[in-house]
Scaffold this motif. Structure first.
Motif, mmCIF file in Angstrom:
data_model
loop_
_atom_site.group_PDB
_atom_site.id
_atom_site.type_symbol
_atom_site.label_atom_id
_atom_site.label_comp_id
_atom_site.label_asym_id
_atom_site.label_seq_id
_atom_site.Cartn_x
_atom_site.Cartn_y
_atom_site.Cartn_z
ATOM 1 N N ARG A 18 39.436 41.295 43.052
ATOM 2 C CA ARG A 18 39.579 42.388 44.023
ATOM 3 C C ARG A 18 40.938 43.072 43.861
ATOM 4 N NH1 ARG A 18 37.458 46.431 47.114
ATOM 5 N NH2 ARG A 18 38.552 46.658 49.102
ATOM 6 N N LEU A 19 41.982 42.289 43.682
ATOM 7 C CA LEU A 19 43.311 42.878 43.519
ATOM 8 C C LEU A 19 43.374 43.749 42.268
ATOM 9 C CD1 LEU A 19 46.169 43.095 44.621
ATOM 10 C CD2 LEU A 19 46.747 40.995 43.372
ATOM 11 N N ARG A 20 42.726 43.299 41.202
ATOM 12 C CA ARG A 20 42.715 44.127 39.998
ATOM 13 C C ARG A 20 41.988 45.448 40.241
ATOM 14 N NH1 ARG A 20 45.906 44.654 37.361
ATOM 15 N NH2 ARG A 20 45.997 42.819 36.026
ATOM 16 N N ARG A 21 40.891 45.403 40.958
ATOM 17 C CA ARG A 21 40.160 46.646 41.220
ATOM 18 C C ARG A 21 40.985 47.629 42.044
ATOM 19 N NH1 ARG A 21 35.830 42.724 42.184
ATOM 20 N NH2 ARG A 21 34.287 42.847 40.503
ATOM 21 N N LEU A 66 37.420 36.868 31.760
ATOM 22 C CA LEU A 66 38.218 37.420 32.853
ATOM 23 C C LEU A 66 39.377 38.265 32.331
ATOM 24 C CD1 LEU A 66 38.182 34.273 35.121
ATOM 25 C CD2 LEU A 66 37.177 36.486 35.705
ATOM 26 N N THR A 67 39.933 37.843 31.210
ATOM 27 C CA THR A 67 40.993 38.641 30.580
ATOM 28 C C THR A 67 40.431 39.956 30.057
ATOM 29 O OG1 THR A 67 42.249 36.669 29.959
ATOM 30 C CG2 THR A 67 42.714 38.690 28.748
ATOM 31 N N SER A 68 39.278 39.889 29.445
ATOM 32 C CA SER A 68 38.672 41.082 28.860
ATOM 33 C C SER A 68 38.285 42.091 29.920
ATOM 34 C CB SER A 68 37.440 40.676 28.041
ATOM 35 O OG SER A 68 36.760 41.805 27.559
ATOM 36 N N LEU A 72 43.225 39.656 33.589
ATOM 37 C CA LEU A 72 43.860 38.561 34.318
ATOM 38 C C LEU A 72 44.460 37.577 33.327
ATOM 39 C CD1 LEU A 72 41.072 37.760 36.951
ATOM 40 C CD2 LEU A 72 43.024 39.304 37.220
ATOM 41 N N ASP A 73 45.589 37.020 33.681
ATOM 42 C CA ASP A 73 46.217 35.949 32.900
ATOM 43 C C ASP A 73 45.779 34.628 33.530
ATOM 44 O OD1 ASP A 73 47.801 34.148 31.579
ATOM 45 O OD2 ASP A 73 49.712 35.138 32.018
ATOM 46 N N ALA A 306 42.813 38.883 51.433
ATOM 47 C CA ALA A 306 44.192 38.686 50.982
ATOM 48 C C ALA A 306 44.582 39.742 49.960
ATOM 49 C CB ALA A 306 44.352 37.284 50.399
ATOM 50 N N ALA A 307 43.675 40.024 49.030
ATOM 51 C CA ALA A 307 43.946 41.056 48.026
ATOM 52 C C ALA A 307 44.130 42.418 48.688
ATOM 53 C CB ALA A 307 42.815 41.097 47.006
ATOM 54 N N ASP A 308 43.291 42.740 49.654
ATOM 55 C CA ASP A 308 43.419 44.009 50.365
ATOM 56 C C ASP A 308 44.791 44.121 51.027
ATOM 57 O OD1 ASP A 308 40.868 44.642 49.605
ATOM 58 O OD2 ASP A 308 39.966 44.330 51.578
#
Length: 554
Positions: A18-21, A66-68, A72-73, A306-308
């Motif tokens: 979610r944070l990435r989006r 997930l990285t692709s 994400l690391d 939390a991401a929001d």
């Protein structure tokens, strides 16, 4: 902004994606102490049972995928061992090499989850919570292909799912439950049929029993009932406790429930640290008090919250009802909100409505019965909780009730819901509507009911029990001492009834309500046995120590 996430399953991974989006530029690092991330832990029992055939289907994502997709690391086999809040760093141990490293953060999300409680130290047991667990279980069962035996400790969600799937594998299972009731989130009369269900499937059910330890031969387990049972495999499903070790080490606030305290945005007592998942307190939707509940849906939802918050789009997390569902040998068990046991323990006033409708119109083939229970606030008519046990259709009825609770609808308002109807899907009066009719009758005083566990005291005080079913039903089984006056004969036999408080009952409560209305309008002091003979019979099968105390009506 650099965000570290501790825990790569459920809440942690929901927060990361979610944070990435929301923020393409954010640096997001996920630490997972195991070797798998984003796996379907709720599907693990069904892989053991063979329903899910391919192990790979449980592995929803890999670090590489997930990285692709999300950049994400993801660092598996890396355990965060401590937090330095002043420096905003964490210490990380590589579980393969033992090497330690330090990582800085701007924001930190703890998603450590919960840890299994061990029923008995010193035993070789497995839980059923990780991919490693099912790999171990598979290795044991593969090495014992014929007449394998297993002991499952605990009859909660995981324990019962383990039992079902081991039976599907042809394993002889002994279920050991400390409590006198299986599946303790349910009220006792709702859970009573589960014991017979399991025994019909060949499960050796031991309630009120604990495991003492390994037998002298080492080939089985000694139980507190004085017996020894064989056990090629032992699955410990005796419960979980919130994993708060990191939070406690960092000096974060721990709530009264034992979970990590968070505010409505999932922020801990440190403004730079968030927490989500099974190890975190939630807010009870019924009382507003702190609540500890371990549900995958909540973990994912609060990870998103939390991401929001980190991304500046914070909205308060919705309170938790604890809605859950379980399938067991074709029977569906679902519950939400508070149980009668919990209401009684809290001294909170409540009404109760039991019904036993069919899943769809009775004249259409394949209708399956269900038992429904609604807990209601007697002052506000608010829905406090619900439980349903039955065949098909349980899930959709529970989802309707939960939606009604979330929308603030009262119990009586269930009568007004316009639900989809065709004979193969429902009755013209849907089971949810029917539950609302009972609730509305109680609200308006059109009906007065009495619960199965209140019947003995009422009769001891002088009430007379009248069975209004047909003679054939009466002869097939009734409550001792009841007199039989069939509903259709009731008006003609009013003079045969004693001058005393009356309690009427039928099979499930509907004819009893009609009888009570007739008698009340002829001047009798009358109450209907809620849920009828069927509910009473379930309760009567219980050990006396398991019956509920008197409820508080107002």
């Amino acid at each position: 902004m650099k965000t570290l996430i501790v825990g790569g399953v459920a809440g942690g991974m929901s927060a990361a994606t979610r944070l990435r989006r929301l923020d393409e530029q954010a640096e997001i690092v996920v630490f997972e102490r195991g070797q798998y991330v984003s796996f379907a832990n709720c599907g693990l029992p069904y892989y053991v049972g063979g329903l899910i055939e391919n192990r790979s289907e449980l592995l929803l994502q890999t670090p590489e995928s997930l990285t692709s997709r999300f950049r994400l690391d993801v660092r598996i086999n890396n355990e965060v061992t401590s937090i330095d809040r002043a420096a905003r760093t964490v210490t990380v141990r590589n579980t393969l090499t033992g090497a330690f490293s330090t990582e800085t953060y701007d924001r930190l999300i703890l998603a450590a989850g919960a840890s299994a409680r061990i029923a008995r130290a010193g035993l070789t047991t497995s839980t059923l919570r990780t991919v490693d667990d099912v790999d171990y279980i598979e290795s044991v069962l593969s090495a014992t292909p014929d007449d394998a035996t297993a002991v499952v400790i605990g009859a909660g969600f995981i324990g019962l799912e383990a039992v079902e799937n081991l039976v599907h594998r042809g394993v002889h299972v002994t279920l050991v439950q400390r409590n006198l009731q299986l599946f303790t989130p349910l009220d006792p009369e709702m859970a009573a049929p589960l014991t017979a269900l399991l025994r019909d499937r060949g499960v050796d059910v031991r309630v009120g029993t604990t495991v003492l330890g390994a037998s002298a031969s080492g080939l089985g387990l000694e139980l507190s009932d004085g017996t020894t049972v064989p056990a090629d495999l032992v699955i410990d499903a005796s419960g979980v406790s919130p994993d708060t070790s990191l939070a406690e080490q960092a000096g974060l606030r721990i709530g009264a429930t034992g979970g990590v305290w968070v505010d409505s945005s999932q922020r801990t007592s440190d403004p730079f640290i968030y927490a989500v998942g099974d190890g975190v307190e939630k807010t009870d939707a019924v009382s507003g008090d702190p609540l500890l509940v371990t549900m995958a849906g909540l973990a994912n939802r609060h990870g998103r919250a939390a991401a929001d918050s980190i991304a500046g789009q914070s909205e308060p997390a919705a309170p938790a009802l604890g809605t859950s569902i379980l399938g067991l040998f074709g029977v569906t068990i679902s519950l939400t909100g508070w149980s009668e046991k919990r209401l009684v323990a809290a001294g909170r006033a409540h009404r109760i409505a039991h019904t036993h409708p069919g899943s769809h119109a009775g004249y259409y083939p394949g209708s399956e019965s269900m038992s429904m229970k609604l807990l209601i606030d007697p002052v506000t008519d608010a829905i406090l909780g619900a439980q349903i046990v039955g065949g098909s259709g349980v899930d959709k009825r529970m989802d309707v009730i939960v939606t009604a609770m979330a929308g603030g609808l009262t119990a009586s308002a269930l009568t007004r819901l316009e639900l989809a109807y065709a004979p193969q899907f429902s009755s013209a009066k849907d089971p949810v509507n029917q539950l609302g009719y009972v609730a509305d009758n109680l609200r308006t005083g059109t009906s007065r009911n009495i619960q199965w566990h209140e019947l003995a005291a009422a009769r001891a005080a002088g009430a007379v029990l009248v069975d209004v079913r047909n003679p054939g039903e009466f002869e097939a089984g009734t409550v001792d001492g009841a007199i039989n006056v069939p509903l259709d004969d009731l008006r003609a036999r009013l003079g045969d009834l004693p001058n005393a408080p009356l309690i009427v009952h039928c099979q499930v409560g509907q004819r009893g309500h009609t009888a009570a209305r007739i008698l009340a309008q002829h001047g009798f002091d009358v109450r209907n046995l809620d849920g009828g003979y069927r509910t009473w019979l379930a309760g009567a099968s219980l050990t006396p120590t398991r019956t509920a105390p008197e409820r508080i009506l107002a």
